[in-house]
Write a protein that holds these residues in place. Structure first.
Motif, mmCIF file in Angstrom:
data_model
loop_
_atom_site.group_PDB
_atom_site.id
_atom_site.type_symbol
_atom_site.label_atom_id
_atom_site.label_comp_id
_atom_site.label_asym_id
_atom_site.label_seq_id
_atom_site.Cartn_x
_atom_site.Cartn_y
_atom_site.Cartn_z
ATOM 1 N N GLY A 110 0.776 -1.212 -0.040
ATOM 2 C CA GLY A 110 0.090 -0.014 0.052
ATOM 3 C C GLY A 110 0.796 1.249 0.025
ATOM 4 N N ASN A 111 0.092 2.654 0.021
ATOM 5 C CA ASN A 111 0.728 3.485 -0.150
ATOM 6 C C ASN A 111 1.332 4.607 1.115
ATOM 7 N N VAL A 112 2.333 4.748 1.492
ATOM 8 C CA VAL A 112 2.646 5.249 2.738
ATOM 9 C C VAL A 112 3.767 6.687 2.396
ATOM 10 N N ASP A 113 3.399 7.527 3.404
ATOM 11 C CA ASP A 113 4.466 8.931 2.873
ATOM 12 C C ASP A 113 5.951 8.499 3.644
ATOM 13 N N GLY A 114 5.815 7.811 4.779
ATOM 14 C CA GLY A 114 7.226 7.782 5.505
ATOM 15 C C GLY A 114 6.942 6.740 6.898
ATOM 16 N N TYR A 115 7.765 6.931 7.825
ATOM 17 C CA TYR A 115 7.697 6.174 8.686
ATOM 18 C C TYR A 115 8.041 6.770 10.021
ATOM 19 N N ARG A 116 7.422 6.581 11.282
ATOM 20 C CA ARG A 116 7.939 6.950 12.447
ATOM 21 C C ARG A 116 8.371 5.497 13.250
ATOM 22 N N VAL A 117 9.863 5.731 13.874
ATOM 23 C CA VAL A 117 10.482 4.776 14.600
ATOM 24 C C VAL A 117 10.798 5.300 16.024
ATOM 25 N N LEU A 118 9.824 4.618 16.851
ATOM 26 C CA LEU A 118 10.114 4.879 18.549
ATOM 27 C C LEU A 118 10.937 3.843 19.055
ATOM 28 N N TYR A 119 11.590 4.299 20.121
ATOM 29 C CA TYR A 119 12.508 3.282 20.855
ATOM 30 C C TYR A 119 12.942 3.900 22.042
ATOM 31 N N GLN A 120 12.966 2.993 22.819
ATOM 32 C CA GLN A 120 13.507 2.850 24.412
ATOM 33 C C GLN A 120 14.317 1.979 24.741
ATOM 34 N N SER A 121 15.180 2.218 25.885
ATOM 35 C CA SER A 121 16.095 1.332 26.279
ATOM 36 C C SER A 121 16.167 1.230 27.708
ATOM 37 N N GLU A 122 14.870 1.721 28.399
ATOM 38 C CA GLU A 122 14.798 1.622 29.619
ATOM 39 C C GLU A 122 13.401 1.649 29.991
ATOM 40 N N PRO A 123 12.817 0.716 30.930
ATOM 41 C CA PRO A 123 11.442 0.655 31.018
ATOM 42 C C PRO A 123 11.019 1.869 31.716
ATOM 43 N N GLY A 124 9.920 2.357 31.262
ATOM 44 C CA GLY A 124 9.203 3.676 31.633
ATOM 45 C C GLY A 124 9.771 4.798 31.202
ATOM 46 N N GLU A 125 11.182 4.734 30.265
ATOM 47 C CA GLU A 125 11.623 5.923 29.768
ATOM 48 C C GLU A 125 10.655 6.385 28.595
ATOM 49 N N GLU A 126 10.984 7.609 28.445
ATOM 50 C CA GLU A 126 10.060 8.176 27.295
ATOM 51 C C GLU A 126 10.843 7.708 25.841
ATOM 52 N N TYR A 127 9.838 7.488 24.824
ATOM 53 C CA TYR A 127 10.338 6.701 23.704
ATOM 54 C C TYR A 127 11.089 7.771 22.928
ATOM 55 N N LYS A 128 12.243 7.635 22.211
ATOM 56 C CA LYS A 128 12.960 8.409 21.197
ATOM 57 C C LYS A 128 12.303 8.391 19.743
ATOM 58 N N GLU A 129 12.298 9.187 19.109
ATOM 59 C CA GLU A 129 11.692 9.171 17.950
ATOM 60 C C GLU A 129 12.406 9.700 16.818
ATOM 61 N N LEU A 130 12.449 8.714 15.632
ATOM 62 C CA LEU A 130 13.296 8.883 14.527
ATOM 63 C C LEU A 130 12.426 9.004 13.271
ATOM 64 N N ARG A 131 12.162 9.974 12.304
ATOM 65 C CA ARG A 131 11.571 10.280 11.118
ATOM 66 C C ARG A 131 12.194 9.618 10.041
ATOM 67 N N VAL A 132 11.369 8.766 9.240
ATOM 68 C CA VAL A 132 12.341 8.082 8.022
ATOM 69 C C VAL A 132 11.424 8.354 6.794
ATOM 70 N N SER A 133 12.006 8.766 5.842
ATOM 71 C CA SER A 133 11.289 9.091 4.434
ATOM 72 C C SER A 133 10.902 7.739 3.816
ATOM 73 N N LYS A 134 9.847 7.710 2.724
ATOM 74 C CA LYS A 134 9.201 6.799 2.358
ATOM 75 C C LYS A 134 10.262 5.925 1.807
ATOM 76 N N GLY A 135 11.024 6.271 0.855
ATOM 77 C CA GLY A 135 12.199 5.198 0.307
ATOM 78 C C GLY A 135 13.201 4.333 1.102
#
Length: 118
Positions: A56-81
């Motif tokens: 299907g068609n998408v514009d890009g991606y959001r990648v969220l990650y954390q390395s400690e339980p309860g820690e806020e997720y860090k976010e990376l934006r990724v383009s479609k390709g």
């Protein structure tokens, strides 16, 4: 013709209603989710995260990650390709929880989730 004591014109719409409830149609405009999350360590401080693009068609991606339980997720934006990111502040002694969401306009898919731990 009678089935279970009811004429066919009575139970036919009821059967359709039952089937529609049990087999709903996909939501219109739903963003397809990415698939197959993979991890690869690229040295002492880098973790490569990749996924397979959704159908299907998408514009890009959001990648969220954390390395400690309860820690806020860090976010990376990724383009479609692109279908990968490199986490630069990787610590092999920690467990990483990663979510990848496909984005189209102001909508997003359900999250593809995974965990990396040595």
């Amino acid at each position: 013709m009678l089935i279970v004591g009811l004429p066919i014109r009575t139970w036919c719409p009821l059967l359709f209603l039952v089937l529609a409830v049990h087999f709903p149609a996909p939501a219109q405009g739903q963003v397809p989710a990415p698939r197959r999350l993979r991890f690869k360590v690229l040295g002492t401080s880098k973790l490569h995260v990749s996924w397979k693009e959704p159908k299907g068609n998408v514009d890009g991606y959001r990648v969220l990650y954390q390395s400690e339980p309860g820690e806020e997720y860090k976010e990376l934006r990724v383009s479609k390709g692109d279908r990968k990111v490199v986490i630069q502040d990787f610590d092999a002694m920690k467990e990483y929880h990663v979510r990848v969401l496909a984005v189209r306009g102001n909508q997003q898919s359900r999250a593809l989730q995974g965990k990396y731990a040595e």
